[in-house]
Write a protein that holds these residues in place. Structure first.
Motif: not given
Length: 241
Positions: A14-31
């Motif tokens: 899938h393509k990745l879309k630029l988004q904005y979140t106010e909730v912390p996330f764990k990056c699936d790239g660098c972890k």
């Protein structure tokens, strides 16, 4: 440069879309933890920091490692546990690696600005400082941001820990994964500054904490690679409480 939608080798379905979140996330790239702007696949709940999604296509240089040439890798080389030479945290995902010197940098750490400046506070990035960190009280743990006046010093590693503690509590603690506001979880530095200034009271402590809050907001924004108004505003306000 930011693109509203990208294709990424790490998530080809899938393509990745630029988004904005106010909730912390764990990056699936660098972890590593993130908040604010990111590239996301909502269908798969796949997130990437901006610096992980749009990385340097060729070799990267860094002023702290003048003899090194860092290459972006989807994972650290070898089977031995590796660490980021900037923050000291595990390098478990996307990484910039110098094969000649065997050094590693997280993408967001590799892109940390050498100077943070808003017209009132100017912070410089140092590989080593002699002053104690205002978060942990220690020295020499990782790269640090230090103010020109030398009153404010924060380890990059300590800022990451502040974010990680928040992320863990939001998703695994009392919040029960219900997306509680990030702003409610940012730890206070007031007690730390009271320890640094035991004879100071009232307005002096409050002013010191307010200035520290401004310093921290810039460092957090830099670590996230996303100096947004949201992140800057809530951190500056809450650390002074």
């Amino acid at each position: 440069m930011k693109y509203n939608e990208i294709s990424h080798f790490s998530h080809p379905q899938h393509k990745l879309k630029l988004q904005y979140t106010e909730v912390p996330f764990k990056c699936d790239g660098c972890k590593e933890v993130g908040i604010g702007s990111c590239y996301k696949c909502s269908a798969c709940d796949y997130d990437l920091h901006l610096h992980c999604a749009v990385h340097s296509p060729s070799f990267l240089s860094h002023p702290f490692f003048p003899k090194c040439s860092f290459q972006f890798l989807p994972r650290p080389p070898g089977t031995v546990r590796r660490y980021c030479n900037a923050c000291g945290k595990d390098a478990a995902g996307f990484v910039y690696h110098c094969s000649a010197c065997d050094f590693d940098l997280h993408p967001c750490c590799a892109k940390l600005p050498m100077v943070l400046h808003d017209g009132e506070i100017k912070l410089y990035l140092y590989s080593k400082v002699s002053e104690s960190c205002h978060r942990c009280g220690g020295k020499g743990r990782s790269w640090s941001y230090r103010s020109v006046c030398k009153k404010y010093n924060l380890h990059v590693a300590c800022v990451k820990e502040m974010l990680e503690e928040n992320w863990q509590e939001v998703w695994f603690g009392k919040g029960g994964g219900n997306g509680r506001k990030f702003e409610a979880k940012i730890p206070s530095l007031k007690g730390t500054f009271e320890a640094y200034h035991p004879k100071s009271k009232g307005k002096k402590i409050k002013k010191c904490c307010e200035m520290a809050g401004l310093a921290v907001q810039f460092v957090i924004s830099a670590v996230l690679g996303d100096p947004t108004t949201f992140v800057a505003g809530i951190v500056g306000a809450l650390i002074s409480k």
